[in-house]
Motif scaffolding. Structure first.
Motif, PDB file in Angstrom:
ATOM      1  N   UNK B 275       0.797  -1.226   0.000  1.00 16.32           N
ATOM      2  CA  UNK B 275       0.000   0.000   0.000  1.00 16.32           C
ATOM      3  C   UNK B 275       0.825   1.268   0.000  1.00 16.32           C
ATOM      4  N   UNK B 276       2.137   1.145  -0.205  1.00 15.67           N
ATOM      5  CA  UNK B 276       3.009   2.321  -0.228  1.00 15.67           C
ATOM      6  C   UNK B 276       3.948   2.189  -1.428  1.00 15.67           C
ATOM      7  N   UNK B 277       4.054   3.210  -2.236  1.00 15.22           N
ATOM      8  CA  UNK B 277       4.824   3.101  -3.476  1.00 15.22           C
ATOM      9  C   UNK B 277       6.284   2.750  -3.254  1.00 15.22           C
ATOM     10  N   UNK B 278       6.868   3.219  -2.146  1.00 12.18           N
ATOM     11  CA  UNK B 278       8.301   2.968  -1.933  1.00 12.18           C
ATOM     12  C   UNK B 278       8.601   1.527  -1.513  1.00 12.18           C
ATOM     13  N   UNK B 279       7.570   0.749  -1.273  1.00 13.86           N
ATOM     14  CA  UNK B 279       7.787  -0.679  -0.997  1.00 13.86           C
ATOM     15  C   UNK B 279       7.803  -1.505  -2.283  1.00 13.86           C
ATOM     16  N   UNK B 280       7.281  -0.927  -3.361  1.00 10.42           N
ATOM     17  CA  UNK B 280       7.089  -1.702  -4.593  1.00 10.42           C
ATOM     18  C   UNK B 280       8.411  -2.136  -5.219  1.00 10.42           C
ATOM     19  N   UNK B 281       9.346  -1.216  -5.273  1.00 10.68           N
ATOM     20  CA  UNK B 281      10.611  -1.546  -5.927  1.00 10.68           C
ATOM     21  C   UNK B 281      11.367  -2.654  -5.182  1.00 10.68           C
ATOM     22  N   UNK B 282      11.657  -2.506  -3.877  1.00  2.76           N
ATOM     23  CA  UNK B 282      12.383  -3.610  -3.210  1.00  2.76           C
ATOM     24  C   UNK B 282      11.601  -4.923  -3.230  1.00  2.76           C
ATOM     25  N   UNK B 283      10.280  -4.857  -3.087  1.00  2.00           N
ATOM     26  CA  UNK B 283       9.521  -6.104  -3.034  1.00  2.00           C
ATOM     27  C   UNK B 283       9.421  -6.761  -4.413  1.00  2.00           C
ATOM     28  N   UNK B 284       9.442  -5.980  -5.469  1.00  2.00           N
ATOM     29  CA  UNK B 284       9.433  -6.570  -6.814  1.00  2.00           C
ATOM     30  C   UNK B 284      10.720  -7.346  -7.042  1.00  2.00           C
ATOM     31  N   UNK B 285      11.839  -6.734  -6.685  1.00  2.00           N
ATOM     32  CA  UNK B 285      13.117  -7.417  -6.856  1.00  2.00           C
ATOM     33  C   UNK B 285      13.154  -8.680  -6.001  1.00  2.00           C
ATOM     34  N   UNK B 286      12.651  -8.549  -4.802  1.00  2.00           N
ATOM     35  CA  UNK B 286      12.621  -9.650  -3.852  1.00  2.00           C
ATOM     36  C   UNK B 286      11.792 -10.829  -4.391  1.00  2.00           C
ATOM     37  N   UNK B 287      10.642 -10.502  -4.982  1.00  2.00           N
ATOM     38  CA  UNK B 287       9.752 -11.546  -5.507  1.00  2.00           C
ATOM     39  C   UNK B 287      10.412 -12.305  -6.657  1.00  2.00           C
ATOM     40  N   UNK B 288      11.060 -11.567  -7.534  1.00  2.00           N
ATOM     41  CA  UNK B 288      11.714 -12.217  -8.672  1.00  2.00           C
ATOM     42  C   UNK B 288      12.888 -13.071  -8.185  1.00  2.00           C
ATOM     43  N   UNK B 310      -3.656   5.802  -5.393  1.00  2.00           N
ATOM     44  CA  UNK B 310      -2.502   6.503  -5.946  1.00  2.00           C
ATOM     45  C   UNK B 310      -1.246   6.305  -5.118  1.00  2.00           C
ATOM     46  N   UNK B 311      -1.434   6.157  -3.813  1.00  2.00           N
ATOM     47  CA  UNK B 311      -0.284   6.073  -2.906  1.00  2.00           C
ATOM     48  C   UNK B 311       0.594   4.863  -3.154  1.00  2.00           C
ATOM     49  N   UNK B 312       0.086   3.894  -3.866  1.00  8.01           N
ATOM     50  CA  UNK B 312       0.879   2.694  -4.095  1.00  8.01           C
ATOM     51  C   UNK B 312       1.348   2.559  -5.540  1.00  8.01           C
ATOM     52  N   UNK B 313       1.127   3.609  -6.345  1.00  8.30           N
ATOM     53  CA  UNK B 313       1.487   3.536  -7.766  1.00  8.30           C
ATOM     54  C   UNK B 313       2.877   4.110  -8.038  1.00  8.30           C
ATOM     55  N   UNK B 314       3.554   3.488  -8.996  1.00  7.28           N
ATOM     56  CA  UNK B 314       4.829   4.018  -9.467  1.00  7.28           C
ATOM     57  C   UNK B 314       4.578   4.935 -10.656  1.00  7.28           C
ATOM     58  N   UNK B 315       5.391   5.966 -10.812  1.00  5.86           N
ATOM     59  CA  UNK B 315       5.351   6.750 -12.048  1.00  5.86           C
ATOM     60  C   UNK B 315       6.084   5.960 -13.133  1.00  5.86           C
ATOM     61  N   UNK B 316       5.733   6.193 -14.399  1.00  3.32           N
ATOM     62  CA  UNK B 316       6.357   5.416 -15.481  1.00  3.32           C
ATOM     63  C   UNK B 316       7.882   5.411 -15.436  1.00  3.32           C
ATOM     64  N   UNK B 317       8.485   6.512 -15.033  1.00  4.79           N
ATOM     65  CA  UNK B 317       9.943   6.552 -15.015  1.00  4.79           C
ATOM     66  C   UNK B 317      10.512   5.586 -13.974  1.00  4.79           C
ATOM     67  N   UNK B 318       9.878   5.578 -12.808  1.00  7.28           N
ATOM     68  CA  UNK B 318      10.312   4.654 -11.739  1.00  7.28           C
ATOM     69  C   UNK B 318      10.107   3.207 -12.211  1.00  7.28           C
ATOM     70  N   UNK B 319       9.008   2.970 -12.891  1.00  8.79           N
ATOM     71  CA  UNK B 319       8.733   1.612 -13.364  1.00  8.79           C
ATOM     72  C   UNK B 319       9.818   1.170 -14.335  1.00  8.79           C
ATOM     73  N   UNK B 320      10.231   2.095 -15.166  1.00 15.02           N
ATOM     74  CA  UNK B 320      11.277   1.784 -16.137  1.00 15.02           C
ATOM     75  C   UNK B 320      12.569   1.371 -15.426  1.00 15.02           C
TER      76      UNK B 320
END
Lengths: 339, 339, 339, 339
Positions: B275-288, B310-320
């Motif tokens: 539920x927080x955007x800054x958790x998405x990046x580390x957890x995505x790497x972790x999941x893979x 919105x609070x949990x969404x990445x902007x396209x640049x971050x997603x890239x």
């Protein structure tokens, strides 16, 4: 709604967040503390996704101060509500004594159980026609045939019937034939179904989801009420915790909490909570002592042969003894049981 | 199935329980231990309500030894399954990169996000048309209009679409237009809906319920498969625990567990879990790194104005940036990302 | 601190609550909303029992806005902290690779494991001398004799040692001989022990309690730090949830959360979390990908004969393969492993 | 103990696992089912680490059939136990009514509360001298000075005292002066402390840990009993769940479960469970109706000024009303309250 800002935010950042709030039609009020600044947001926040503000890098967290439910809330409806189930009153001192088999198996079975339960003091008949089962290979209930059996027994005994609706497909037939429509724990957040229940007037028995917070439970009641049906009875049936010796953990604190925060009646289902018949008697007494507006208890004339959940059913004789004790406790508490 | 008897049971009691077991078509095998006797039950127990035997006063507990799922089980299907989503392979080394906004808001919004996500490497487009919301007062999604928008963007970008089905009412239109039908956490045990999904052939993305054990999750997959549709992808999206700082607790151990016990692909949704955007990046790497077969990530071009989450969404640049790192980890792990 | 008042509070009630707040040395700030009034309280609230204000009948709830920890908080210490364990750096890009048997059994056993682990890249040696066991009848560890064995192996291999302290009785000998003193999950809130650890300078590895929120965990670190010892490393080892197939649920979101809210290093123990050896490899990779500052992994040369927790131990060869992969992931993430 | 093997195990594998079992002094018994083989293990398994067998690749899982506790178990001690606390009987129909302030603050405070509580019917006095607090900055109790105050009030009122021991350092003074030594939830698995409590004869009130299963709780009682002290009273005080509106979830099913599985008395602490004073009255009645052997309730003459947990304390007048109702329920249930 309160927005807590990061330590050392600049004037510019504060203004940016304030503008974000104002653009959604709310007023703001700034409090500058020794170490941090907070923004109080004034106005109707029920329609606003509060987490949105956490997107701003100057924001630490957002907290709501107002309960998000209105129609279910005691704050806006100070008196207790009573729900009338085809003549049986539930709430305001009237105890619902719901009894019957987990699954409807045959006319004879349901009739025998219903007559015994009625003789003991039960005033509503339960029985599962459509059964939500974890396994696709388990007995799924008799379906509409089961519903017909319940109607037959109702005709004979005069007991209004309570049974679970699992799909909007059968809403019309339930609305016609069922006195109290039960929504099971697994469907507590089946929002489409909840909205449709709001279109009818039949009372709804809304079970608490296995992992539902009080607020989520009340919000599901709010779904039904906001769509037009105010006849909602809540039902505590245990929540999922780390303890697995009992099927679920019966949360009896929910009784005073429901009474404090809402005006709706609350009924307790000790059979499903514990999953063991010997837990039913002490937990039934416990629920009534805590102020419950009713009990839903599984009774079976032959638990060893039940098609479902026999292990948690009381035999009619045990149920009879239970009601004697319940009635003693109800007297101490100031509730009436009409036997 | 094993039945554990009470200490000091008599021969007569043992025989009584044995007969109860045999009357259900199972063979029995007695083990007399130093302090207690157990009965091993041999035969197909998947259709038997095991708790029933607990009704007998000589029984202490009943334990199952066999997993209750068959079609989803790796024991009966040793090779990994791959699911084909309109040409995009998921599982067996192929990573699903699902991206898009939480809610569909407009063609322009979805188009912009989809094009950016595709350019970064996403191969499937997500977007909510029907939104399950805790509050009846919150934005409920654009409904069929939202679905049309997704179709339009699919036509333009070529990305197959993933969106949530909340009610059997729309099954036909989803079957026609949606490439991967998502079943949300709250509907994981909406058994009527699961049975109907078994009637079609469209792949289903089955999210784990907030309080679902692994076994219950796999049993829900079994519902779909037993009814005829074997194209099931599991999706871990966090479970409910006592920790509330994060929305849910992402259970990444589920990845090796799913791989051990089933043959189905598993995708992870880090956006909803935390539920927080800054958790998405580390957890995505972790999941893979843990071996996930895919990621479902919320991407929004303007999170501050998102109508939902919105609070949990990445902007396209971050997603890239995220996809660059994911692709490095995938290489170490031996998975392919086609960029 | 924010105090939310009941709807329709009178001026008199507001003044009464305000005075209660002021009598504790705080300033107040009133916000009158459309439906309710809230009181913002300004000043240092860390020493105030905030629930006290809930006693007043005009108060609905009290919420804190400020984190209750200071020394552990990143807000007051923006840079990452590095802890030096007898020459081995932990944090700030340096990965702690802690390996060894669950229980110390003999010099030969520990020596063989330590030498193999060191050859694979481990830089710290773990081993239990005092073992916290659920059952009084289970092996309780070799005690001081086990500690001597660890010291002997340290002398030979040069690996600093990590072992668990269960009682203040042995604090002096641990302070003298142990390089990193581990506090187990069950003692995370043994406040007397924490205070005493604050009196020494040895680094402390503080495991998260099975049911500890992030805040409680950080408050336990604060106990040690407030008493004078700032050398604290946090260790995630799984929390207790409803899922029982795995021993505990490993909460890897804790890694970015610790990094966001504190400046302390965080190490992950995948062996105790899952309780199954085949979960260790994927979860170790997962933890490093999420940004962990280290791994604590059980390695045993003969798991079939281990006196404790053999089921979750890796053989030296498996550990060696694991470190190869970890080192690949660490490179992608930007961490160094010196092999 | 039952060992479940993988489907399609070979004779050779079965023999290997059998030998592993036999080498630990157990007999084996093989059951070959339609799809899998299981090995029943006969003999005393309490000292064996059952998970060890999961190391073998032919093993799917290992399940215990026997409870791991003996001295606390009802199976080996069919009659209820009664604990004598300096003349006050607890269990076997005798209700312990423990009342007093959360923290000891002064002689006057404790004296006033104790005299009022005694007049209402309380037969044991509680009061915290050493306080376990989540924050190092919160009031930590008066320590030994608080203990002296309790002794003074005991002398005057004749009420035996109950207070929490946090560290073995004070065991001797507690053994001399305290009538019932309380072990708090956070120390339920402080095994070193438990072993030392087994060396004395003073009754121990063992609170259930926030995340303790029934079995773990009983194993902690077993630690004390196995070391020689059989005077153990269990205390349910709520467990940690996902619900945070109440401090903890009071698990009243624990009462019949304790009674079924053990012979020890069980007392309920509704004050700490809910953390709100208005939950205490309904939950106290509920606990007694469920069969509890006692209640531990916080009573404070001036909750608004309490140094700790005022929000959950009853005023003496409310406590008096509560005891009247409790006594009515006790009569229905068949318990005696001597007023």
């Amino acid at each position: 709604m309160i927005i807590v800002l990061k330590p050392r935010t600049t004037k510019q950042e504060i203004t940016r967040v304030e503008n974000m709030v104002k653009s959604r039609g709310l007023d703001t009020h700034i409090i500058e503390g020794s170490e941090m600044t907070i923004i109080g947001c004034i106005g109707d926040t029920t329609r606003i996704d509060m987490k949105l503000f956490e997107v701003d890098p100057a924001v630490t967290k957002v907290m709501h101060v107002q309960e998000p439910y209105k129609l279910a809330s005691r704050a806006f409806h100070p008196e207790d509500s009573m729900v009338d189930v085809s003549g049986v009153k539930v709430g305001c001192g009237h105890l619902a004594l719901i009894a019957g088999p987990c699954s409807v198996e045959s006319v004879e079975q349901v009739m025998e159980i219903a007559q015994a339960a009625k003789a003991s003091g039960a005033n509503l008949l339960r029985g599962g026609a459509f059964k939500p089962r974890t396994s696709p290979y388990a007995f799924q209930g008799l379906g509409l045939e089961g519903l017909e059996i319940l109607c037959e027994v109702k005709q004979e005994t005069g007991l209004p019937i309570v049974t679970e609706l699992m799909s909007a497909e059968y809403l019309d037939v339930f609305n016609e034939k069922v006195d109290l429509i039960q929504i099971g724990a697994r469907n507590m957040q089946n929002f489409d179904l909840l909205k449709q229940l709001g279109q009818i007037e039949r009372p709804v028995l809304l079970k608490r989801g296995l992992n539902a917070t009080y607020e989520e439970w009340f919000m599901s009641a709010e779904y039904i009420m906001a769509a037009g049906n105010e006849n909602v009875i809540l039902c505590e049936r245990g929540i999922r915790t780390f303890e697995t010796y009992t099927r679920n953990t019966l949360d009896l604190q929910s009784i005073p909490v429901v009474r404090k925060l809402t005006h709706l009646p609350i009924v307790v289902d000790p059979s499903h909570a514990g999953g063991k018949w010997w837990l039913v008697e002490p937990m039934s007494k416990s629920a009534v002592a805590a102020g419950a507006d009713g009990l839903m208890v599984e009774v079976h004339n032959n638990p060893e042969c039940a098609l479902c959940d026999g292990a948690q059913s009381l035999k009619p004789k045990k149920y009879d003894e239970l009601i004697r004790q319940i009635s003693g406790i109800a007297k101490v508490i100031g509730k009436k049981v009409d036997l």
